[in-house]
Design a protein around this motif. Structure first.
Motif, short mmCIF file in Angstrom:
data_model
loop_
_atom_site.label_atom_id
_atom_site.label_comp_id
_atom_site.label_asym_id
_atom_site.label_seq_id
_atom_site.Cartn_x
_atom_site.Cartn_y
_atom_site.Cartn_z
N PRO A 139 45.86 30.92 27.33
CA PRO A 139 44.72 31.81 27.06
C PRO A 139 43.42 31.03 26.91
CG PRO A 139 46.03 31.50 25.08
CD PRO A 139 46.75 30.78 26.17
N ASN A 140 42.30 31.70 27.25
CA ASN A 140 41.00 31.05 26.98
C ASN A 140 40.61 31.35 25.53
OD1 ASN A 140 39.96 33.60 26.79
ND2 ASN A 140 38.58 33.43 28.56
N GLU A 141 39.38 30.99 25.15
CA GLU A 141 38.97 31.14 23.74
C GLU A 141 39.04 32.61 23.30
OE1 GLU A 141 38.06 28.36 26.03
OE2 GLU A 141 36.28 29.65 26.07
N ASP A 142 38.90 33.52 24.26
CA ASP A 142 38.95 34.96 23.96
C ASP A 142 40.38 35.50 24.04
OD1 ASP A 142 36.61 37.55 25.15
OD2 ASP A 142 37.16 36.87 23.14
N ALA A 232 33.07 43.82 46.85
CA ALA A 232 33.50 42.49 46.39
C ALA A 232 32.67 42.02 45.20
CB ALA A 232 33.40 41.49 47.54
N GLN A 233 31.38 42.35 45.23
CA GLN A 233 30.49 42.00 44.13
C GLN A 233 30.93 42.68 42.84
OE1 GLN A 233 26.42 43.10 44.96
NE2 GLN A 233 25.63 42.28 43.05
N MET A 234 31.39 43.95 42.96
CA MET A 234 31.89 44.68 41.78
C MET A 234 33.16 43.99 41.25
SD MET A 234 31.64 46.99 39.53
CE MET A 234 30.39 48.14 40.07
N CYS A 235 33.99 43.53 42.15
CA CYS A 235 35.20 42.78 41.72
C CYS A 235 34.79 41.55 40.93
CB CYS A 235 36.04 42.38 42.93
SG CYS A 235 36.82 43.76 43.79
N GLN A 236 33.79 40.82 41.44
CA GLN A 236 33.34 39.61 40.73
C GLN A 236 32.80 39.97 39.36
OE1 GLN A 236 30.63 37.08 42.93
NE2 GLN A 236 30.18 35.82 41.15
N THR A 237 32.04 41.07 39.30
CA THR A 237 31.46 41.50 38.02
C THR A 237 32.56 41.82 37.01
OG1 THR A 237 29.49 42.40 39.12
CG2 THR A 237 30.03 43.30 36.95
N ILE A 238 33.58 42.51 37.47
CA ILE A 238 34.70 42.87 36.57
C ILE A 238 35.37 41.61 36.02
CG2 ILE A 238 37.01 43.90 36.50
CD1 ILE A 238 35.92 46.02 38.53
N VAL A 239 35.60 40.63 36.91
CA VAL A 239 36.25 39.39 36.45
C VAL A 239 35.38 38.67 35.42
CG1 VAL A 239 37.00 37.08 37.14
CG2 VAL A 239 37.56 39.05 38.60
N GLU A 240 34.07 38.65 35.67
CA GLU A 240 33.18 37.82 34.85
C GLU A 240 32.67 38.50 33.58
OE1 GLU A 240 31.54 35.03 38.54
OE2 GLU A 240 30.20 36.52 37.63
N ASN A 241 32.98 39.81 33.42
CA ASN A 241 32.55 40.47 32.18
C ASN A 241 33.77 40.70 31.29
OD1 ASN A 241 31.83 42.32 30.11
ND2 ASN A 241 30.05 42.94 31.33
N PRO A 242 33.94 39.91 30.25
CA PRO A 242 35.16 39.93 29.46
C PRO A 242 35.39 41.22 28.67
CG PRO A 242 33.54 38.49 28.45
CD PRO A 242 32.96 38.91 29.76
N TYR A 243 34.35 42.09 28.60
CA TYR A 243 34.52 43.28 27.79
C TYR A 243 34.82 44.52 28.63
CZ TYR A 243 34.30 45.49 23.22
OH TYR A 243 34.65 46.12 22.03
N LEU A 244 34.87 44.35 29.96
CA LEU A 244 35.21 45.47 30.87
C LEU A 244 36.72 45.60 30.93
CD1 LEU A 244 33.04 45.51 34.13
CD2 LEU A 244 33.61 47.45 32.69
#
Ligand SMILES: NC(=O)c1ccc[n+]([C@@H]2O[C@H](COP(=O)([O-])OP(=O)(O)OC[C@H]3O[C@@H](n4cnc5c(N)ncnc54)[C@H](O)[C@@H]3O)[C@@H](O)[C@H]2O)c1
Ligand SMILES: C[C@]12CC(=O)[C@H]3[C@@H](CCC4=CC(=O)CC[C@@]43C)[C@@H]1CC[C@@H]2C(=O)CO
Length: 258
Positions: A139-142, A232-244
């Motif tokens: 796991p990462n810090e989160d 694809a941009q939405m996929c990247q956004t989902i990956v990079e936003n830890p609260y989604l």
């Protein structure tokens, strides 16, 4: 840099990656430094598409096959030692009304079953096996270990005439999103679903141009077909936003299909 704050280095498996929205996702993810497994039917352009990109390998499978998906995940572990992101893009559509009075024929049951099997069962088959790998990640810090992104459709909510099977299969994918997030959140895995509107892909191209133009006119703004890289941009956004997490996201220019 904490894992999942960028795509760089993440091992990502994209089903349906040989065409359309999945291919655009493979292209964006590899350009952003992810290591990508492109999964698609053996009969697809998967091998050719994967060869055109860096850090991308083609692993053929029919997503409805438990055995073939298991082999894809085994090979992913053998080559990359982990799995961080799963993007489920593979899917099919069929245009068929519930009853054709002209032919006095009801919707063929095997056709309905095939659409549900590929779109809904195939998506779940990928998820249920990918989770086993993701749950093994450090796991990462989160406490995050993985991200799963599914592809539904606006047809899940505004299904058109002739889309009863397709809409049912996509509504089921949207319906799975929250219980999946609830089931696997304890392992640090997030789940979101994207509902695309009308996107410029080979799937859409099966429609007559007049029908595509009519659909495009119903998009509020921007009044055009979606670009596959916008998905694809939405996929990247989902990956990079830890609260989604547990969310179903319409990506449709405010289209409401009539
Ligand atoms: N294009 C649109 O406007 C639109 C709108 C809403 C939803 N969608 C959904 O987005 C997803 C991608 O659509 P697209 O437009 O890129 O379509 P596409 O036909 O261009 O790509 C779909 C890919 O899935 C693969 N596939 C199909 N069945 C498979 C199976 N059993 N196993 C493995 N791979 C399989 C195909 O070989 C193909 O490469 C689909 O689920 C579709 O329902 C598309
Ligand atoms: C993808 C979507 C719904 C469909 O299934 C059709 C597709 C246009 C091309 C098609 C022709 C057919 O003969 C079968 C159905 C389908 C694959 C439609 C484009 C947008 C529709 C959608 O889901 C919008 O979100």
């Amino acid at each position: 840099m904490s894992k999942f704050t960028s795509l760089k280095g993440l091992v990502s498996l994209v089903s349906g990656g040989a065409s359309g929205l999945g291919r655009a996702t493979v292209e964006r993810f590899t350009k952003q430094g992810a290591r990508v497994v492109l999964c698609d039917l053996p009969s697809s352009d998967g091998e050719k598409v994967a060869k055109q990109m860096d850090n991308c390998m083609f692993l053929p499978a029919d997503i409805t096959s438990e055995k073939e998906v298991k082999e894809v995940l085994r090979a992913t572990m053998e080559n990359y030692k982990c799995l961080d992101v799963l993007v489920n893009c593979a899917g099919i559509g069929v245009a068929r009304k519930t009853y054709s009075i002209q032919k006095n024929l009801p919707h063929p049951l095997d056709e309905f079953e095939r659409v549900l099997k590929v779109n809904t069962l195939g998506t779940f088959n990928m998820i249920r096996q990918a989770v086993i790998l993701m749950a093994q990640n450090e796991p990462n810090e989160d406490k995050a270990r993985g991200v799963i992104i599914n592809t539904s459709s606006v047809a899940a909510f505004d299904g058109q005439m002739g889309q009863v099977a397709y809409a049912a299969s996509k509504a089921a994918i949207a319906g799975m999103t929250l219980p999946l997030a609830r089931d696997i959140g304890e392992f640090g895995i997030r789940v979101c679903t994207i509902c695309p509107g009308v996107f410029d892909t080979p799937l859409l191209a099966a429609l007559p141009q007049k029908a595509i133009d009519a659909l495009t006119k119903t998009v509020v703004f921007p009044q055009r077909l979606g670009k596959p890289d916008e998905f694809a941009q939405m996929c990247q956004t989902i990956v990079e936003n830890p609260y989604l997490n547990g969310e179903t996201i319409r990506l449709d220019g405010a289209l409401r299909m009539v």
